[in-house]
Enzyme design. Structure first.
Site, PDB file in Angstrom:
ATOM      1  N   CYS A 114       0.852  -1.207   0.000  1.00  0.00           N
ATOM      2  CA  CYS A 114       0.000   0.000   0.000  1.00  0.00           C
ATOM      3  C   CYS A 114       0.877   1.242   0.000  1.00  0.00           C
ATOM      4  O   CYS A 114       1.698   1.452   0.903  1.00  0.00           O
ATOM      5  CB  CYS A 114      -0.933  -0.012   1.211  1.00  0.00           C
ATOM      6  SG  CYS A 114      -1.801   1.545   1.442  1.00  0.00           S
ATOM      7  N   CYS A 131       0.544   3.406   3.159  1.00  0.00           N
ATOM      8  CA  CYS A 131       1.225   2.786   4.306  1.00  0.00           C
ATOM      9  C   CYS A 131       2.723   3.055   4.199  1.00  0.00           C
ATOM     10  O   CYS A 131       3.382   3.382   5.193  1.00  0.00           O
ATOM     11  CB  CYS A 131       0.973   1.276   4.349  1.00  0.00           C
ATOM     12  SG  CYS A 131      -0.619   0.816   5.068  1.00  0.00           S
ATOM     13  N   HIS A 175      -3.691   0.949   8.437  1.00  0.00           N
ATOM     14  CA  HIS A 175      -4.284   0.679   7.128  1.00  0.00           C
ATOM     15  C   HIS A 175      -5.778   0.381   7.266  1.00  0.00           C
ATOM     16  O   HIS A 175      -6.165  -0.619   7.855  1.00  0.00           O
ATOM     17  CB  HIS A 175      -3.603  -0.484   6.407  1.00  0.00           C
ATOM     18  CG  HIS A 175      -4.215  -0.724   5.062  1.00  0.00           C
ATOM     19  ND1 HIS A 175      -3.820  -0.034   3.929  1.00  0.00           N
ATOM     20  CD2 HIS A 175      -5.250  -1.514   4.675  1.00  0.00           C
ATOM     21  CE1 HIS A 175      -4.574  -0.409   2.912  1.00  0.00           C
ATOM     22  NE2 HIS A 175      -5.459  -1.306   3.335  1.00  0.00           N
ATOM     23  N   THR A 205      -8.901   6.076  -5.874  1.00  0.00           N
ATOM     24  CA  THR A 205      -7.796   5.430  -6.608  1.00  0.00           C
ATOM     25  C   THR A 205      -6.788   4.783  -5.667  1.00  0.00           C
ATOM     26  O   THR A 205      -6.206   3.764  -6.007  1.00  0.00           O
ATOM     27  CB  THR A 205      -7.073   6.428  -7.534  1.00  0.00           C
ATOM     28  OG1 THR A 205      -6.583   7.511  -6.749  1.00  0.00           O
ATOM     29  CG2 THR A 205      -8.003   6.949  -8.609  1.00  0.00           C
ATOM     30  N   HIS A 233      -8.291   8.080   3.097  1.00  0.00           N
ATOM     31  CA  HIS A 233      -7.663   9.407   3.141  1.00  0.00           C
ATOM     32  C   HIS A 233      -8.716  10.477   2.914  1.00  0.00           C
ATOM     33  O   HIS A 233      -9.724  10.253   2.244  1.00  0.00           O
ATOM     34  CB  HIS A 233      -6.537   9.527   2.106  1.00  0.00           C
ATOM     35  CG  HIS A 233      -6.966   9.200   0.709  1.00  0.00           C
ATOM     36  ND1 HIS A 233      -7.091   7.913   0.245  1.00  0.00           N
ATOM     37  CD2 HIS A 233      -7.315  10.000  -0.330  1.00  0.00           C
ATOM     38  CE1 HIS A 233      -7.482   7.934  -1.015  1.00  0.00           C
ATOM     39  NE2 HIS A 233      -7.642   9.189  -1.391  1.00  0.00           N
TER      40      HIS A 233
HETATM   41  P1  5GP Z   1      -8.292   9.323  -4.471  1.00  0.00           P
HETATM   42  O1  5GP Z   1      -8.543   9.455  -5.935  1.00  0.00           O
HETATM   43  O2  5GP Z   1      -7.982   7.889  -4.090  1.00  0.00           O
HETATM   44  O3  5GP Z   1      -9.339   9.934  -3.614  1.00  0.00           O
HETATM   45  O4  5GP Z   1      -7.021  10.189  -4.178  1.00  0.00           O
HETATM   46  C1  5GP Z   1      -5.718   9.735  -4.231  1.00  0.00           C
HETATM   47  C2  5GP Z   1      -4.839  10.950  -4.249  1.00  0.00           C
HETATM   48  O5  5GP Z   1      -3.512  10.534  -3.942  1.00  0.00           O
HETATM   49  C3  5GP Z   1      -4.780  11.651  -5.602  1.00  0.00           C
HETATM   50  O6  5GP Z   1      -5.192  12.993  -5.431  1.00  0.00           O
HETATM   51  C4  5GP Z   1      -3.307  11.527  -6.018  1.00  0.00           C
HETATM   52  O7  5GP Z   1      -2.851  12.687  -6.652  1.00  0.00           O
HETATM   53  C5  5GP Z   1      -2.612  11.279  -4.699  1.00  0.00           C
HETATM   54  N1  5GP Z   1      -1.424  10.459  -4.771  1.00  0.00           N
HETATM   55  C6  5GP Z   1      -1.304   9.257  -5.409  1.00  0.00           C
HETATM   56  N2  5GP Z   1      -0.073   8.756  -5.218  1.00  0.00           N
HETATM   57  C7  5GP Z   1       0.597   9.668  -4.467  1.00  0.00           C
HETATM   58  C8  5GP Z   1       1.938   9.704  -3.942  1.00  0.00           C
HETATM   59  O8  5GP Z   1       2.767   8.809  -4.134  1.00  0.00           O
HETATM   60  N3  5GP Z   1       2.269  10.802  -3.200  1.00  0.00           N
HETATM   61  C9  5GP Z   1       1.380  11.814  -2.971  1.00  0.00           C
HETATM   62  N4  5GP Z   1       1.814  12.841  -2.223  1.00  0.00           N
HETATM   63  N5  5GP Z   1       0.113  11.794  -3.440  1.00  0.00           N
HETATM   64  C10 5GP Z   1      -0.263  10.733  -4.180  1.00  0.00           C
HETATM   65 ZN    ZN Z   2      -2.325   1.319   3.622  1.00  0.00          ZN
END
Ligand code: 5GP
Ligand code: ZN
Length: 136
Positions: free
Chosen positions: A4, A7, A46, A94, A99
């Site tokens: 993850c 994580c 997690h 995603t 979060h």
């Molecule tokens: P979701 O679409 O799951 O609500 O949001 C995931 C968020 O995580 C997205 O806004 C994406 O830009 C962010 N994100 C994905 N991978 C990383 C990463 O490795 N580092 C950071 N700082 N943000 C990430």
């Molecule tokens: Zn996790």
């Protein structure tokens, strides 16, 4: 969970631009910001999504909610902000680690929720919905 990404960020194995950290939660800047301020608040534990939260997590979830205003204040969001959780497939989640997106320093749009009702497939309002800026 070893595979993850959040994580791994929580454990410091993947670097992040941290805003706040304690033993329970971490807040860091989103890699692809959708507003002048766009940070993510995660529990270090997690939990896959909001849909996977149990009674056992209620204290942790409450703790996160009490920290939001503190984090917002350190980021200068005195004019307000938006807190977003994307859950599951339809919620366009995603990263499968719970979060909360904290967005601010721009006026958020109210129009998306008005547009998104039961518009028929391919209708004008539906396609506009898909073109809308994320988190508005
Ligand atoms: P979701 O679409 O799951 O609500 O949001 C995931 C968020 O995580 C997205 O806004 C994406 O830009 C962010 N994100 C994905 N991978 C990383 C990463 O490795 N580092 C950071 N700082 N943000 C990430
Ligand atoms: Zn996790």
């Amino acid at each position: 969970m070893s595979d993850c990404i959040f994580c791994q960020i929580g454990e410091g194995q993947i670097p992040s631009n941290k805003v706040y950290e304690d033993d329970k939660i971490l807040c860091f800047h989103d890699l692809d910001p959708q507003a002048p301020v766009h940070v993510l608040i995660i529990p270090k534990k997690h939990i896959t999504s909001l849909d996977d939260v149990t009674e056992e997590d209620s204290e942790l979830l409450g703790y996160i909610m009490t920290k939001v205003k503190e984090i917002a204040a350190t980021l200068g969001l005195e004019n307000g902000y938006r807190l977003v959780n994307n859950c599951g497939e339809d919620g366009l989640q995603t990263v499968k680690h719970l979060h909360f997106h904290l967005l601010g320093k721009r006026k958020m749009d109210r129009s998306r929720s008005r547009r998104s009702g039961n518009a028929p497939r391919g209708s004008r309002s539906r396609s506009r919905h898909h073109n809308a800026r994320q988190y508005d």
